[in-house]
Write an enzyme that holds these catalytic residues in place. Structure first.
Site, PDB file in Angstrom:
ATOM      1  N   ASP A  34      -4.220  10.014   1.897  1.00  0.00           N
ATOM      2  CA  ASP A  34      -4.565  10.763   3.110  1.00  0.00           C
ATOM      3  C   ASP A  34      -4.974  12.206   2.786  1.00  0.00           C
ATOM      4  O   ASP A  34      -4.536  12.770   1.775  1.00  0.00           O
ATOM      5  CB  ASP A  34      -3.345  10.762   4.038  1.00  0.00           C
ATOM      6  CG  ASP A  34      -3.706  11.130   5.464  1.00  0.00           C
ATOM      7  OD1 ASP A  34      -4.912  11.194   5.793  1.00  0.00           O
ATOM      8  OD2 ASP A  34      -2.786  11.374   6.262  1.00  0.00           O
ATOM      9  N   GLY A  35      -5.790  12.771   3.661  1.00  0.00           N
ATOM     10  CA  GLY A  35      -6.135  14.185   3.547  1.00  0.00           C
ATOM     11  C   GLY A  35      -7.535  14.461   3.025  1.00  0.00           C
ATOM     12  O   GLY A  35      -7.879  15.609   2.746  1.00  0.00           O
ATOM     13  N   GLY A  37     -10.366  14.324   4.671  1.00  0.00           N
ATOM     14  CA  GLY A  37     -11.115  15.128   5.629  1.00  0.00           C
ATOM     15  C   GLY A  37     -10.681  16.586   5.598  1.00  0.00           C
ATOM     16  O   GLY A  37     -11.518  17.497   5.580  1.00  0.00           O
ATOM     17  N   HIS A  51     -14.080  12.068   1.158  1.00  0.00           N
ATOM     18  CA  HIS A  51     -13.921  10.657   0.792  1.00  0.00           C
ATOM     19  C   HIS A  51     -14.513  10.403  -0.595  1.00  0.00           C
ATOM     20  O   HIS A  51     -13.968   9.645  -1.389  1.00  0.00           O
ATOM     21  CB  HIS A  51     -14.596   9.751   1.817  1.00  0.00           C
ATOM     22  CG  HIS A  51     -13.973   9.841   3.181  1.00  0.00           C
ATOM     23  ND1 HIS A  51     -12.611   9.825   3.374  1.00  0.00           N
ATOM     24  CD2 HIS A  51     -14.531   9.952   4.419  1.00  0.00           C
ATOM     25  CE1 HIS A  51     -12.349   9.910   4.674  1.00  0.00           C
ATOM     26  NE2 HIS A  51     -13.492  10.000   5.321  1.00  0.00           N
ATOM     27  N   TRP A  83     -11.956   1.797  12.170  1.00  0.00           N
ATOM     28  CA  TRP A  83     -13.271   1.524  12.799  1.00  0.00           C
ATOM     29  C   TRP A  83     -13.525   2.470  13.965  1.00  0.00           C
ATOM     30  O   TRP A  83     -14.667   2.624  14.404  1.00  0.00           O
ATOM     31  CB  TRP A  83     -13.329   0.072  13.307  1.00  0.00           C
ATOM     32  CG  TRP A  83     -13.193  -0.952  12.228  1.00  0.00           C
ATOM     33  CD1 TRP A  83     -12.094  -1.712  11.972  1.00  0.00           C
ATOM     34  CD2 TRP A  83     -14.177  -1.331  11.252  1.00  0.00           C
ATOM     35  NE1 TRP A  83     -12.331  -2.540  10.893  1.00  0.00           N
ATOM     36  CE2 TRP A  83     -13.594  -2.334  10.433  1.00  0.00           C
ATOM     37  CE3 TRP A  83     -15.492  -0.942  10.986  1.00  0.00           C
ATOM     38  CZ2 TRP A  83     -14.283  -2.933   9.375  1.00  0.00           C
ATOM     39  CZ3 TRP A  83     -16.174  -1.539   9.933  1.00  0.00           C
ATOM     40  CH2 TRP A  83     -15.573  -2.514   9.148  1.00  0.00           C
ATOM     41  N   LEU A 145      -3.016  -4.455 -15.127  1.00  0.00           N
ATOM     42  CA  LEU A 145      -2.747  -3.875 -13.801  1.00  0.00           C
ATOM     43  C   LEU A 145      -3.509  -4.612 -12.701  1.00  0.00           C
ATOM     44  O   LEU A 145      -4.717  -4.868 -12.839  1.00  0.00           O
ATOM     45  CB  LEU A 145      -3.201  -2.400 -13.805  1.00  0.00           C
ATOM     46  CG  LEU A 145      -3.189  -1.693 -12.451  1.00  0.00           C
ATOM     47  CD1 LEU A 145      -1.766  -1.404 -11.990  1.00  0.00           C
ATOM     48  CD2 LEU A 145      -3.993  -0.393 -12.511  1.00  0.00           C
TER      49      LEU A 145
END
Ligand code: FPP
Length: 254
Positions: A34-35, A37, A51, A83, A145
Protein backbone atom coordinates in the site's frame (compact mmCIF):
# COMPACT_ATOMS: atom_id res chain seq x y z
CA UNK A 1 22.20 -20.02 -6.99
CA UNK A 2 23.36 -17.38 -4.53
CA UNK A 3 26.45 -16.61 -6.61
CA UNK A 4 24.38 -16.27 -9.76
CA UNK A 5 21.89 -14.00 -8.04
CA UNK A 6 24.64 -11.84 -6.59
CA UNK A 7 26.30 -11.45 -9.93
CA UNK A 8 23.02 -10.36 -11.50
CA UNK A 9 21.80 -8.11 -8.81
CA UNK A 10 24.96 -6.03 -8.55
CA UNK A 11 24.87 -3.57 -5.69
CA UNK A 12 21.66 -4.78 -4.14
CA UNK A 13 23.29 -8.14 -3.47
CA UNK A 14 25.60 -6.51 -0.91
CA UNK A 15 22.60 -5.97 1.36
CA UNK A 16 22.84 -9.03 3.54
CA UNK A 17 20.42 -9.33 6.43
CA UNK A 18 21.98 -8.86 9.83
CA UNK A 19 21.08 -11.02 12.81
CA UNK A 20 18.34 -13.03 11.17
CA UNK A 21 17.75 -16.52 12.48
CA UNK A 22 18.04 -18.63 9.36
CA UNK A 23 16.20 -21.47 11.10
CA UNK A 24 13.11 -19.36 11.73
CA UNK A 25 12.33 -17.74 8.41
CA UNK A 26 8.54 -17.45 7.86
CA UNK A 27 7.47 -20.09 5.38
CA UNK A 28 4.73 -17.90 3.90
CA UNK A 29 4.81 -14.09 3.85
CA UNK A 30 1.83 -12.11 2.56
CA UNK A 31 2.11 -8.41 1.76
CA UNK A 32 -0.46 -5.66 1.30
CA UNK A 33 1.55 -3.33 -0.91
CA UNK A 34 0.00 0.00 0.00
CA UNK A 35 0.95 3.64 -0.46
CA UNK A 36 1.86 3.82 -4.14
CA UNK A 37 -0.48 6.75 -4.74
CA UNK A 38 0.69 8.74 -1.71
CA UNK A 39 4.32 8.08 -2.57
CA UNK A 40 3.73 9.53 -6.04
CA UNK A 41 1.74 12.50 -4.69
CA UNK A 42 4.49 13.37 -2.23
CA UNK A 43 6.81 13.73 -5.20
CA UNK A 44 4.41 15.65 -7.41
CA UNK A 45 4.02 12.63 -9.70
CA UNK A 46 0.87 11.02 -11.11
CA UNK A 47 -0.49 8.09 -9.06
CA UNK A 48 0.45 5.62 -11.78
CA UNK A 49 4.12 6.54 -11.32
CA UNK A 50 3.72 5.16 -7.81
CA UNK A 51 2.36 1.88 -9.16
CA UNK A 52 5.23 1.66 -11.61
CA UNK A 53 7.73 2.23 -8.86
CA UNK A 54 5.82 -0.33 -6.77
CA UNK A 55 6.52 -2.87 -9.48
CA UNK A 56 10.24 -2.40 -8.88
CA UNK A 57 9.69 -3.06 -5.19
CA UNK A 58 7.96 -6.31 -6.18
CA UNK A 59 11.17 -7.41 -7.89
CA UNK A 60 13.35 -6.29 -4.98
CA UNK A 61 11.34 -8.10 -2.32
CA UNK A 62 10.81 -11.23 -4.43
CA UNK A 63 14.57 -11.60 -4.79
CA UNK A 64 15.14 -10.91 -1.10
CA UNK A 65 12.53 -13.53 -0.16
CA UNK A 66 14.15 -16.02 -2.52
CA UNK A 67 17.61 -15.42 -1.03
CA UNK A 68 16.27 -15.95 2.49
CA UNK A 69 14.55 -19.22 1.61
CA UNK A 70 10.97 -18.01 2.08
CA UNK A 71 8.79 -20.68 0.43
CA UNK A 72 5.68 -18.64 -0.43
CA UNK A 73 5.32 -14.92 -1.08
CA UNK A 74 1.77 -13.67 -1.67
CA UNK A 75 1.43 -10.12 -2.98
CA UNK A 76 -1.89 -8.24 -3.02
CA UNK A 77 -1.65 -6.67 -6.44
CA UNK A 78 -5.31 -5.89 -7.20
CA UNK A 79 -8.45 -6.42 -5.16
CA UNK A 80 -12.01 -7.14 -6.27
CA UNK A 81 -12.76 -3.62 -4.96
CA UNK A 82 -10.01 -1.89 -6.97
CA UNK A 83 -12.24 -1.86 -10.09
CA UNK A 84 -13.91 1.18 -8.47
CA UNK A 85 -10.82 3.30 -9.26
CA UNK A 86 -10.69 5.62 -12.27
CA UNK A 87 -10.62 3.70 -15.56
CA UNK A 88 -7.18 4.99 -16.55
CA UNK A 89 -5.64 3.83 -13.26
CA UNK A 90 -7.26 0.39 -13.55
CA UNK A 91 -5.98 0.08 -17.11
CA UNK A 92 -2.50 1.01 -15.97
CA UNK A 93 -2.59 -1.53 -13.14
CA UNK A 94 -3.77 -4.21 -15.54
CA UNK A 95 -0.71 -3.61 -17.72
CA UNK A 96 1.78 -4.07 -14.89
CA UNK A 97 1.78 -7.89 -14.68
CA UNK A 98 2.54 -8.00 -18.39
CA UNK A 99 5.34 -5.45 -18.12
CA UNK A 100 6.77 -7.07 -15.01
CA UNK A 101 6.81 -10.52 -16.55
CA UNK A 102 8.21 -9.31 -19.87
CA UNK A 103 11.20 -7.93 -17.96
CA UNK A 104 11.57 -10.40 -15.11
CA UNK A 105 10.20 -13.79 -16.15
CA UNK A 106 13.52 -15.11 -17.41
CA UNK A 107 15.26 -14.22 -14.18
CA UNK A 108 12.43 -15.77 -12.17
CA UNK A 109 12.85 -18.95 -14.21
CA UNK A 110 16.65 -18.88 -13.72
CA UNK A 111 16.06 -18.71 -9.98
CA UNK A 112 13.58 -21.59 -9.94
CA UNK A 113 10.69 -19.32 -8.86
CA UNK A 114 7.17 -20.64 -9.43
CA UNK A 115 4.62 -17.98 -10.40
CA UNK A 116 1.01 -18.47 -9.32
CA UNK A 117 -2.12 -16.39 -9.40
CA UNK A 118 -4.83 -16.23 -6.73
CA UNK A 119 -7.93 -14.41 -7.90
CA UNK A 120 -10.88 -14.33 -10.28
CA UNK A 121 -9.72 -14.72 -13.84
CA UNK A 122 -12.98 -14.01 -15.61
CA UNK A 123 -12.92 -10.21 -15.15
CA UNK A 124 -9.29 -9.68 -16.15
CA UNK A 125 -8.44 -8.24 -19.58
CA UNK A 126 -7.16 -10.85 -21.99
CA UNK A 127 -3.66 -9.30 -22.17
CA UNK A 128 -3.26 -9.44 -18.38
CA UNK A 129 -4.55 -12.97 -18.02
CA UNK A 130 -2.53 -14.39 -20.89
CA UNK A 131 0.72 -12.88 -19.53
CA UNK A 132 0.09 -14.32 -16.09
CA UNK A 133 -1.05 -17.70 -17.40
CA UNK A 134 2.00 -17.94 -19.61
CA UNK A 135 4.26 -17.24 -16.61
CA UNK A 136 2.36 -19.80 -14.52
CA UNK A 137 2.74 -22.37 -17.31
CA UNK A 138 6.45 -21.71 -17.83
CA UNK A 139 7.24 -21.97 -14.12
CA UNK A 140 4.84 -24.69 -12.98
CA UNK A 141 7.59 -27.28 -12.50
CA UNK A 142 9.89 -24.92 -10.60
CA UNK A 143 10.51 -25.91 -7.02
CA UNK A 144 11.84 -22.69 -5.46
CA UNK A 145 9.97 -19.69 -4.07
CA UNK A 146 6.27 -19.60 -4.93
CA UNK A 147 5.45 -16.05 -6.03
CA UNK A 148 1.69 -15.84 -5.65
CA UNK A 149 0.00 -12.78 -7.14
CA UNK A 150 -3.34 -11.95 -5.55
CA UNK A 151 -4.93 -10.40 -8.61
CA UNK A 152 -8.60 -9.54 -8.68
CA UNK A 153 -8.73 -11.16 -5.26
CA UNK A 154 -11.30 -10.55 -2.53
CA UNK A 155 -11.61 -12.62 0.60
CA UNK A 156 -15.37 -12.31 1.10
CA UNK A 157 -16.05 -13.36 -2.48
CA UNK A 158 -13.62 -16.24 -1.98
CA UNK A 159 -15.52 -17.38 1.10
CA UNK A 160 -18.92 -17.06 -0.55
CA UNK A 161 -17.68 -19.15 -3.48
CA UNK A 162 -16.32 -21.74 -1.04
CA UNK A 163 -19.64 -21.91 0.81
CA UNK A 164 -21.37 -22.32 -2.54
CA UNK A 165 -19.14 -25.32 -3.38
CA UNK A 166 -19.86 -26.87 0.01
CA UNK A 167 -23.57 -26.26 -0.61
CA UNK A 168 -23.28 -28.24 -3.86
CA UNK A 169 -21.65 -31.12 -1.99
CA UNK A 170 -24.50 -31.10 0.52
CA UNK A 171 -27.17 -30.93 -2.16
CA UNK A 172 -25.66 -33.86 -4.01
CA UNK A 173 -25.44 -35.90 -0.81
CA UNK A 174 -21.63 -36.04 -0.78
CA UNK A 175 -21.45 -34.14 2.52
CA UNK A 176 -23.71 -33.88 5.57
CA UNK A 177 -23.92 -30.43 7.24
CA UNK A 178 -22.87 -31.98 10.57
CA UNK A 179 -19.64 -33.25 8.96
CA UNK A 180 -18.38 -29.86 7.72
CA UNK A 181 -14.79 -29.33 8.86
CA UNK A 182 -12.30 -26.47 8.42
CA UNK A 183 -10.64 -28.61 5.77
CA UNK A 184 -13.76 -28.49 3.57
CA UNK A 185 -13.65 -24.73 3.48
CA UNK A 186 -9.88 -24.59 3.06
CA UNK A 187 -9.87 -26.81 0.04
CA UNK A 188 -12.53 -24.66 -1.59
CA UNK A 189 -10.62 -21.40 -1.13
CA UNK A 190 -8.45 -19.88 -3.85
CA UNK A 191 -5.48 -20.40 -1.54
CA UNK A 192 -6.03 -24.16 -1.50
CA UNK A 193 -2.68 -25.92 -1.37
CA UNK A 194 -0.86 -22.99 0.25
CA UNK A 195 -0.08 -22.94 3.96
CA UNK A 196 -1.59 -20.02 5.88
CA UNK A 197 0.68 -16.94 5.95
CA UNK A 198 3.02 -16.85 8.92
CA UNK A 199 3.62 -13.15 8.55
CA UNK A 200 1.49 -10.36 7.09
CA UNK A 201 3.17 -7.09 6.17
CA UNK A 202 1.25 -3.94 5.31
CA UNK A 203 3.00 -0.78 4.20
CA UNK A 204 1.93 2.88 4.25
CA UNK A 205 0.66 3.20 7.83
CA UNK A 206 -2.84 1.80 7.27
CA UNK A 207 -3.88 -0.69 9.95
CA UNK A 208 -6.50 -2.83 8.27
CA UNK A 209 -6.87 -6.02 6.23
CA UNK A 210 -8.86 -4.62 3.29
CA UNK A 211 -10.58 -7.92 2.46
CA UNK A 212 -7.29 -9.79 2.20
CA UNK A 213 -7.06 -13.49 3.23
CA UNK A 214 -9.46 -13.08 6.15
CA UNK A 215 -9.69 -16.80 6.82
CA UNK A 216 -6.03 -17.58 6.18
CA UNK A 217 -4.67 -14.79 8.43
CA UNK A 218 -6.41 -16.12 11.57
CA UNK A 219 -3.10 -16.86 13.33
CA UNK A 220 -0.62 -14.86 11.26
CA UNK A 221 1.74 -12.42 12.87
CA UNK A 222 1.16 -8.89 11.58
CA UNK A 223 3.71 -6.18 10.97
CA UNK A 224 2.87 -2.66 9.87
CA UNK A 225 5.13 0.10 8.70
CA UNK A 226 4.61 3.73 7.69
CA UNK A 227 6.93 3.27 4.72
CA UNK A 228 5.18 3.54 1.34
CA UNK A 229 5.47 0.42 -0.81
CA UNK A 230 7.71 1.95 -3.53
CA UNK A 231 10.26 2.73 -0.80
CA UNK A 232 10.03 -0.65 0.89
CA UNK A 233 13.58 -1.97 0.88
CA UNK A 234 15.29 -5.26 1.64
CA UNK A 235 16.23 -3.79 5.03
CA UNK A 236 12.56 -3.06 5.85
CA UNK A 237 11.76 -6.64 4.86
CA UNK A 238 14.46 -8.01 7.15
CA UNK A 239 13.19 -5.77 9.95
CA UNK A 240 9.72 -7.31 9.61
CA UNK A 241 11.20 -10.81 9.74
CA UNK A 242 13.39 -9.91 12.71
CA UNK A 243 10.29 -8.72 14.56
CA UNK A 244 8.46 -11.91 13.55
CA UNK A 245 11.31 -13.93 15.06
CA UNK A 246 10.84 -12.14 18.39
CA UNK A 247 7.16 -13.13 18.60
CA UNK A 248 5.88 -16.16 20.48
CA UNK A 249 3.21 -17.91 18.42
CA UNK A 250 0.73 -19.64 20.66
CA UNK A 251 -2.27 -20.33 18.41
CA UNK A 252 -4.62 -19.82 21.33
CA UNK A 253 -2.61 -22.07 23.63
CA UNK A 254 -0.23 -21.11 26.41
C1 FPP B 1 -2.25 0.21 -3.20
O1 FPP B 1 -1.69 1.48 -3.18
C2 FPP B 1 -1.66 -0.53 -4.30
C3 FPP B 1 -2.36 -1.09 -5.31
C4 FPP B 1 -3.83 -1.09 -5.40
C5 FPP B 1 -1.66 -1.74 -6.41
C6 FPP B 1 -0.46 -2.51 -6.02
C7 FPP B 1 0.29 -2.88 -7.23
C8 FPP B 1 1.63 -2.86 -7.30
C9 FPP B 1 2.51 -2.54 -6.17
C10 FPP B 1 2.33 -3.23 -8.54
C11 FPP B 1 2.03 -4.64 -8.86
C12 FPP B 1 3.02 -5.22 -9.71
C13 FPP B 1 2.85 -6.39 -10.32
C14 FPP B 1 4.00 -7.00 -10.97
C15 FPP B 1 1.56 -7.08 -10.41
P1 FPP B 1 -2.63 2.75 -3.39
O2 FPP B 1 -2.61 3.10 -4.82
O3 FPP B 1 -3.97 2.46 -2.82
O4 FPP B 1 -1.87 3.81 -2.55
P2 FPP B 1 -2.56 5.03 -1.78
O5 FPP B 1 -3.33 4.42 -0.63
O6 FPP B 1 -1.39 5.83 -1.32
O7 FPP B 1 -3.43 5.75 -2.75
Amino acid sequence: MFQRLRARMGKTSDKQPEALDRDNIPEHIAIIMDGNGRWAKSRGLPRVAGHHSGMKAVKRITMAADRLGVKYLTLYAFSTENWKRPKAEVEFLMKLPQEFLAIELQELIDNNVQVRMMGYKQDLPEHTLSAVEEAVRQTEDNTGLVLNFALNYGSRKEMIEAVRLIGEDIRSGRLAPADIQESHLEKSLLSSGLPDPDLLIRTSGELRLSNFMLWQLAYSEMWFTDVYWPEFSEEHFYEAIREYQRRARRYGGL
